[in-house]
Enzyme design. Structure first.
Site, mmCIF file in Angstrom:
data_model
loop_
_atom_site.group_PDB
_atom_site.id
_atom_site.type_symbol
_atom_site.label_atom_id
_atom_site.label_comp_id
_atom_site.label_asym_id
_atom_site.label_seq_id
_atom_site.Cartn_x
_atom_site.Cartn_y
_atom_site.Cartn_z
ATOM 1 N N HIS A 29 -10.373 -2.026 29.308
ATOM 2 C CA HIS A 29 -9.926 -2.531 28.012
ATOM 3 C C HIS A 29 -10.388 -1.618 26.881
ATOM 4 O O HIS A 29 -11.486 -1.778 26.365
ATOM 5 C CB HIS A 29 -10.469 -3.938 27.792
ATOM 6 C CG HIS A 29 -10.046 -4.916 28.854
ATOM 7 N ND1 HIS A 29 -10.560 -4.894 30.127
ATOM 8 C CD2 HIS A 29 -9.154 -5.934 28.819
ATOM 9 C CE1 HIS A 29 -10.000 -5.869 30.836
ATOM 10 N NE2 HIS A 29 -9.152 -6.505 30.088
ATOM 11 N N HIS A 69 -15.069 -7.877 28.499
ATOM 12 C CA HIS A 69 -14.078 -6.888 28.946
ATOM 13 C C HIS A 69 -14.137 -5.636 28.084
ATOM 14 O O HIS A 69 -13.700 -4.577 28.495
ATOM 15 C CB HIS A 69 -12.679 -7.483 28.936
ATOM 16 C CG HIS A 69 -12.312 -8.107 27.609
ATOM 17 N ND1 HIS A 69 -12.594 -9.423 27.323
ATOM 18 C CD2 HIS A 69 -11.716 -7.610 26.505
ATOM 19 C CE1 HIS A 69 -12.166 -9.700 26.093
ATOM 20 N NE2 HIS A 69 -11.645 -8.617 25.573
ATOM 21 N N ASN A 188 -8.820 -9.929 15.711
ATOM 22 C CA ASN A 188 -7.817 -8.865 15.827
ATOM 23 C C ASN A 188 -6.421 -9.388 16.135
ATOM 24 O O ASN A 188 -5.488 -8.610 16.348
ATOM 25 C CB ASN A 188 -8.264 -7.799 16.844
ATOM 26 C CG ASN A 188 -8.360 -8.351 18.249
ATOM 27 O OD1 ASN A 188 -7.712 -9.341 18.593
ATOM 28 N ND2 ASN A 188 -9.172 -7.726 19.082
ATOM 29 N N ILE A 190 -5.007 -10.471 18.595
ATOM 30 C CA ILE A 190 -4.343 -10.115 19.850
ATOM 31 C C ILE A 190 -5.123 -10.693 21.024
ATOM 32 O O ILE A 190 -6.342 -10.577 21.102
ATOM 33 C CB ILE A 190 -4.279 -8.579 20.017
ATOM 34 C CG1 ILE A 190 -3.364 -7.959 18.960
ATOM 35 C CG2 ILE A 190 -3.798 -8.178 21.421
ATOM 36 C CD1 ILE A 190 -1.908 -8.333 19.073
ATOM 37 N N HIS A 264 -4.718 -3.794 24.731
ATOM 38 C CA HIS A 264 -5.794 -4.735 25.042
ATOM 39 C C HIS A 264 -6.384 -4.468 26.424
ATOM 40 O O HIS A 264 -7.573 -4.198 26.546
ATOM 41 C CB HIS A 264 -5.275 -6.176 24.967
ATOM 42 C CG HIS A 264 -6.310 -7.182 25.343
ATOM 43 N ND1 HIS A 264 -6.645 -7.466 26.661
ATOM 44 C CD2 HIS A 264 -7.102 -7.971 24.596
ATOM 45 C CE1 HIS A 264 -7.598 -8.373 26.674
ATOM 46 N NE2 HIS A 264 -7.892 -8.706 25.447
ATOM 47 N N ARG A 359 -34.032 -39.449 41.773
ATOM 48 C CA ARG A 359 -34.072 -39.063 40.346
ATOM 49 C C ARG A 359 -35.412 -39.476 39.722
ATOM 50 O O ARG A 359 -35.915 -38.811 38.832
ATOM 51 C CB ARG A 359 -32.899 -39.671 39.568
ATOM 52 C CG ARG A 359 -32.834 -41.188 39.594
ATOM 53 C CD ARG A 359 -31.694 -41.715 38.716
ATOM 54 N NE ARG A 359 -31.533 -43.151 38.879
ATOM 55 C CZ ARG A 359 -31.062 -43.973 37.944
ATOM 56 N NH1 ARG A 359 -30.699 -43.495 36.775
ATOM 57 N NH2 ARG A 359 -30.932 -45.266 38.172
ATOM 58 N N SER A 386 -30.601 -41.606 32.455
ATOM 59 C CA SER A 386 -30.041 -41.659 33.808
ATOM 60 C C SER A 386 -30.525 -40.502 34.672
ATOM 61 O O SER A 386 -30.709 -40.647 35.883
ATOM 62 C CB SER A 386 -28.513 -41.612 33.748
ATOM 63 O OG SER A 386 -28.014 -42.680 32.982
ATOM 64 N N GLU A 418 -21.769 -30.228 29.079
ATOM 65 C CA GLU A 418 -22.321 -29.712 30.336
ATOM 66 C C GLU A 418 -22.168 -28.200 30.447
ATOM 67 O O GLU A 418 -23.069 -27.504 30.904
ATOM 68 C CB GLU A 418 -21.646 -30.388 31.543
ATOM 69 C CG GLU A 418 -21.820 -31.892 31.621
ATOM 70 C CD GLU A 418 -20.846 -32.662 30.750
ATOM 71 O OE1 GLU A 418 -19.939 -32.032 30.159
ATOM 72 O OE2 GLU A 418 -20.983 -33.893 30.642
ATOM 73 N N ASP A 476 -19.703 -46.927 39.219
ATOM 74 C CA ASP A 476 -18.943 -45.999 38.373
ATOM 75 C C ASP A 476 -17.694 -45.483 39.079
ATOM 76 O O ASP A 476 -16.744 -45.056 38.430
ATOM 77 C CB ASP A 476 -19.822 -44.828 37.911
ATOM 78 C CG ASP A 476 -20.594 -45.160 36.635
ATOM 79 O OD1 ASP A 476 -20.258 -46.163 35.971
ATOM 80 O OD2 ASP A 476 -21.541 -44.433 36.306
ATOM 81 N N HIS A 480 -16.631 -40.587 39.340
ATOM 82 C CA HIS A 480 -17.997 -40.098 39.166
ATOM 83 C C HIS A 480 -18.680 -39.731 40.481
ATOM 84 O O HIS A 480 -19.791 -39.211 40.456
ATOM 85 C CB HIS A 480 -18.848 -41.158 38.445
ATOM 86 C CG HIS A 480 -18.526 -41.291 36.978
ATOM 87 N ND1 HIS A 480 -17.258 -41.511 36.507
ATOM 88 C CD2 HIS A 480 -19.321 -41.221 35.862
ATOM 89 C CE1 HIS A 480 -17.274 -41.578 35.180
ATOM 90 N NE2 HIS A 480 -18.503 -41.406 34.771
#
Lengths: 684, 684
Positions: A29, A69, A188, A190, A264, A359, A386, A418, A476, A480
């Site tokens: 590029h 790039h 730009n 583009i 590009h 958990r 949770s 996330e 849930d 989930h």
């Protein structure tokens, strides 16, 4: 200020290096480097502090090319400033085994802070680097010792601006008022589909204002070096907001195709290369030319950087005499090692101890070790209660002015973001002083797939605390409940996916996650309670797999993980009582780590001659590697109380036994080969 | 206007149904339904047209609850209006096998348009529904016959507002000027981590203005029914922009915990339930109460909807007499069937035909069938020229005022927004008149994982055109080269992952993708050229796997997909010439479809007694299901010319042969069992 022809010469040198390298590679590029060379020239020479001879200097300014790039821009700069990146390396652009790959990769190339290319990632990494700087400064700076005061600079283009991860990260950075973060938006017009008017007509600067950023617009990014410098200075002076400068540039500046999509993602044609060289006053027949003047100018700035590092080193030495503990702690952190004896804090359990959700067991680990391991900086994507990611006395990482935390806070409120959380964690890890962890439901780690992949590729020590790890989350429901998720991340190279069966396995998972300096981890944790098991020890757990229930002359091996291990153990009794079959149980909390054990050890766990059945309440994909037959869930789950859901899908001692009986019958009279026995080694 | 106590009664009825259902389930989210009941009451009764007796009526207004955790709101509404959702169904909320699962699922529950819950998904689905409406209207409406003029209404909360996918979709909707789209932002200041001030302090409305939306703010969403109605009317009158109304509400309105996180994701305590009932004038001892007055009011509106449908049916009949072809076409589309004979247009190839990249072969399919299958509406996430997703004479789907396309256009410029593209495609598919396809690199389908999962779960016929499918993309390097991606999506239930080896397999992939009404597909396509193979026919391809090279008394079966099949075929010769070994080759372009074939057929492809070796240039995970030994790439790739990369990792006739020899040696003298032979059936 006071720019001369020499500056123009340097800028054009960068442009032409990009032209030549992409032409030689016949790929890459050229457009972005040609358009952004002016701002890069000004920013690197007038604003940024770094020492090419020591790319690891802690207080260097960080640079992230989110539009990765355009990496020939970055490679050209690294070369000109005297990093270990030779002209031959530039000539090997995009060739196999070069240090100048098609997109910048931190593990290959000195001076590359983070791996970019997948759009939006660098943007969020930059936010992470800025967070890490703010926290590290608050933690280590002392009166008279501004050890850490670097800025994070980031370039991004329209592609990054369109990506959701960048929106999430921008909103986060605005909330956090990261005054040490300066971005340049390459306006730009583009992208690969041509003019951005076909898809992207929003008011980008108004959007950033809405996020709470300081915004500016430099209208002639091709020529207005003074304007660029002024804008960067204003951005630097803004201390209570992240800054973005919209810089209108001409993509592929100088090319016959400048300002179009044609420049590009494709090298210039031969005659276009020649005309642009001529236009810039270079010899059209020569390639990869750097006038000595340009080297001199860039090396002079590099020398300034080296001198600044020297001063800094002196200050740091003095700091060491006055703040011994902090000095030692910072050095230790930079080495990647953990504090001596930290592992003594890891909770251990014995059979009969209280049943707990993993958990909660994870929370107990964090509670137990957070003082011993001050490098830990955690958070959650709005699921704190949770995910159980917050120790009791945690302070939020917040701008002090909000009155709800401070820069020393070690708990980050990521919001429902996330993907940005993961990208930010990669940036935090890249800074060098912190070990980030972040929570969400296992199913929503998938939202962050783009960044999780880069955690692995760029060797970041980050920990994903992924709770609600199966149909065991219950009500849930299918939206989930992960099915494909473990297979997905187990297939990702350099990723440890842990699914602990109880407390000791959970502690083992943290032990390995924290001591693996260049491998990220996903900890898949239950919502429901689990018993503490026999034979589960730290020592066994850190092998990634071990014999949970041994029985001589067994008819079958049950292989399992997490919440299904205890059901397998119940099935051993059920099989004996109802079918007079003898079963043994193997727990494999982490494939990646188990695979690294000796073949002898693995064969001890999964011996020849005994058929094996895997049991895991999600996709069976990948389990063929550790078992002859597989019991799993190759369909979506169901909404209901978790015991009802387990029963519906037969993850019960009876359901397991039924399949164990089928397996024993099926393999009766055959010579069963252990899945550990393979014909040849895989490439790694 | 002119709201009375009866309206208040209806609103409180909805609130209490949410209180009772979550209390009974001891799980779920009462807060959002209690806060949003007023706007729902006004919107459904005063603005929305629908017939509960025929949830499939084409011109119904669409409703999307993007904050799907608040689904008791939606279930309560469906029940009150007389959809097939009984009081017993409400009582079975979140119980196993109920039609009222923890989050709304379109395949289970009449009246649910799209499956929501994973945040941000519904938002992007709504944009897709609005796009589909605009296109369908442009395609089928005629003077005097406004067949399709429905609106799409969507509720979303802070969680959705933070998600990147929603940002992407909002930017897209603003660009597209979707005047038929009306959203309500539940500004309740609460997310799971408590007050949104800890993470989310941006100016949301300013952001939407930046995207080009019309914005309003109703400050008292708890009581100001007139204000809500007025804002909705203004939104409806705005024809050239999507609209969003910020509605400030009190989460859990009426609860002792109203306005706090305590009422977001937990049922109310027993005494709180009682006090809120008392406060609302209900009997605190009774549950699941609907005053007859409320049923009457809602049934009256339902009857109006039914009458509107009847009128519409009459109009549609008349339309049929005047516009026979369009009438038939629309009916056909709604049936999910494709036009008769369309499959005759599929390109076929014979060995020796020109080598082509499968992305080009995919383009040839689209070029050949787009006229025969007018339901197809395609696009790309800013990789049009690389994904080859645009047929030559395609018109862009654009607001006509931009002068670069129109509403009848069938090519969507998604911008660099993979996740929103996928979510929008799910929405387009849900509308019922269109089959969407969208392109990006295979590696970046991962950015869209959240939506791809919902394509599968909610049975959407969408097609992901995923080019640059392996290390064969070459120079872009490891950041762009998929390793884990196929394993990930193959592990996803109800997803067909195709990796065609040549032209006929590519046509077969499209054939199955388009004729599978309730299964999405990912087509993994090469950048590099592939030869047209022997034995590759449409008929073989649509079986998902077949024998590509047969040889009697073979020593080994090579099993492969896509670009590695032709290398395996070369390896057959190499093995004979160099090792005097006889090999056969099996191509399995789609696991999911191959698995659906008879065991007899699969055993013919993968017979007992011959060891097998899989060859695919990415993660070996999952290949154990189809082969005894696996050759793949369980590490990241490399940047370089594609042939160099293939050579580096030994995906050459020699490299394959080396492993084939090891495999044959390893299994010598043993009774090799086909991987197709299994001890028991999987749950599906």
């Amino acid at each position: 200020m006071g720019y001369t022809k020499d500056d123009e010469l340097a800028i054009n040198t960068i442009r032409l290096l990009a032209v030549d390298a992409t032409f030689k590679a016949n790929s890459g590029h050229p457009g972005a480097p040609m358009g952004m060379a002016p701002v890069a020239h000004v920013m690197f020479n007038k604003f940024m502090n770094f020492n090419p001879k020591n790319p690891d200097w802690l207080n260097r300014d960080r640079f992230v090319l989110s539009n990765g790039h355009g990496c020939m821009l970055q490679y050209a700069l690294l070369h000109l400033f005297g990093y270990k990146l030779s002209m031959d390396d530039l000539k090997a652009f995009r060739q196999i085994d070069s240090i100048t790959p098609g997109h910048p990769e931190t593990q290959d190339t000195p001076g590359i802070e983070v791996t970019t290319g997948p759009l939006g990632q660098g943007f969020s990494n930059a936010v992470g680097l800025a967070i890490a700087q703010a926290h590290t400064a608050a933690e280590f700076n002392k009166p008279g010792f501004e050890l850490v005061n670097n800025h994070t600079y980031c370039f991004f283009g329209d592609g990054c601006a369109m990506e959701g991860i960048a929106s999430e990260a921008a909103s986060t950075a605005g909330h956090l008022q990261l005054g040490n973060l300066i971005m340049v938006y390459d306006d730009n017009h583009i992208s690969i589909d041509g003019d951005t008017k076909v898809a992207f007509t929003e008011d980008v600067m108004m959007r950033f204002e809405a996020y709470g950023w300081h915004t500016q617009w430099v209208k002639d990014g091709d020529h207005d070096l003074e304007g660029i410098e002024k804008a960067l200075q204003i951005a630097k002076d803004v201390k209570d907001k992240p800054s973005v400068i919209k810089l209108t540039t001409t993509i592929g500046f100088g090319s016959l195709l400048q300002g179009t999509g044609g420049v590009h993602g494709n090298a210039l044609k031969a005659d276009d290369c020649k005309q642009v060289k001529k236009k810039f006053g270079f010899d059209p027949e020569e390639s990869f030319v750097v006038p000595q003047k340009v080297y001199d100018m860039y090396h002079a700035h590099a020398a300034e950087g080296a001198a600044k590092e020297q001063e800094w080193n002196k200050m740091f030495e003095e700091y060491g005499s006055k703040h011994k503990a902090e000095h030692a702690d910072l050095l230790r952190r930079l080495s990647g090692k953990l504090p001596e004896g930290w592992e003594q804090k890891l909770p251990t359990y014995k059979p009969g101890d209280k049943e707990q959700a993993s958990r909660k067991l994870s929370e107990a680990v964090l509670e137990a070790i957070h003082e011993a391991v001050p490098d830990l900086i955690g958070g959650s994507a709005d699921l704190t209660g949770s995910n159980n990611t917050r120790w009791k006395n945690a302070v939020d990482f917040q701008p002090p002015v909000l009155g709800i935390g401070d820069w020393r806070g070690r708990y980050i409120r990521y919001g429902v973001r996330e993907h940005a959380m993961a990208g930010i964690m990669n940036g935090i890890a890249a800074y060098g002083t912190l070990i980030p962890f972040g929570g969400t439901f296992l199913n929503f780690v998938s939202y962050a797939s783009g960044s999780v992949r880069l955690s692995s590729l760029s060797h970041c020590r980050v920990i994903y605390v992924a709770t609600h790890d199966s149909i065991g989350l219950g009500e849930d429901g299918p939206t989930h409940q992960p099915i494909e998720t473990l297979a997905h991340f187990r297939a990702l190279p350099n990723m440890m996916v842990w699914r602990p069966a109880d407390g000791n396995e959970c502690s083992a998972a943290y032990y390995v996650a924290l001591t693996s300096k260049s491998t990220p981890s996903i900890l898949a944790l239950t919502r429901q309670n689990l018993p503490q098991l026999e034979n589960s020890t730290l020592e066994n757990g850190i092998k990634g797999g071990y014999v949970s229930v041994e029985n001589e002359k067994a008819d079958i091996t049950l292989v399992s993980t997490g919440s299904e291990v205890c059901i397998c153990i119940e099935a051993v009794k059920y099989l004996k009582d109802n079918h007079n079959l003898t079963a043994r149980v193997v727990s494999i909390p982490c494939f990646e780590v188990f695979d690294a054990q000796s073949k002898e050890y693995r064969l001890k766990c999964l011996p020849d001659g005994i058929p094996s059945l895997s049991v895991e309440a999600m996709s069976t994909m990948g389990w063929e590697r550790y078992s002859n037959e597989q019991f799993g869930l190759n369909r979506f789950g169901a909404s209901g109380a978790y015991k009802d859901v387990y029963k519906k899908f037969e993850f019960t001692p009876e359901g397991i036994s039924k399949r164990a009986v089928s397996t024993v019958d099926f393999y009766k009279g055959t010579k069963v080969r252990s899945p550990v026995n393979r014909a040849f080694q895989q490439l790694i």
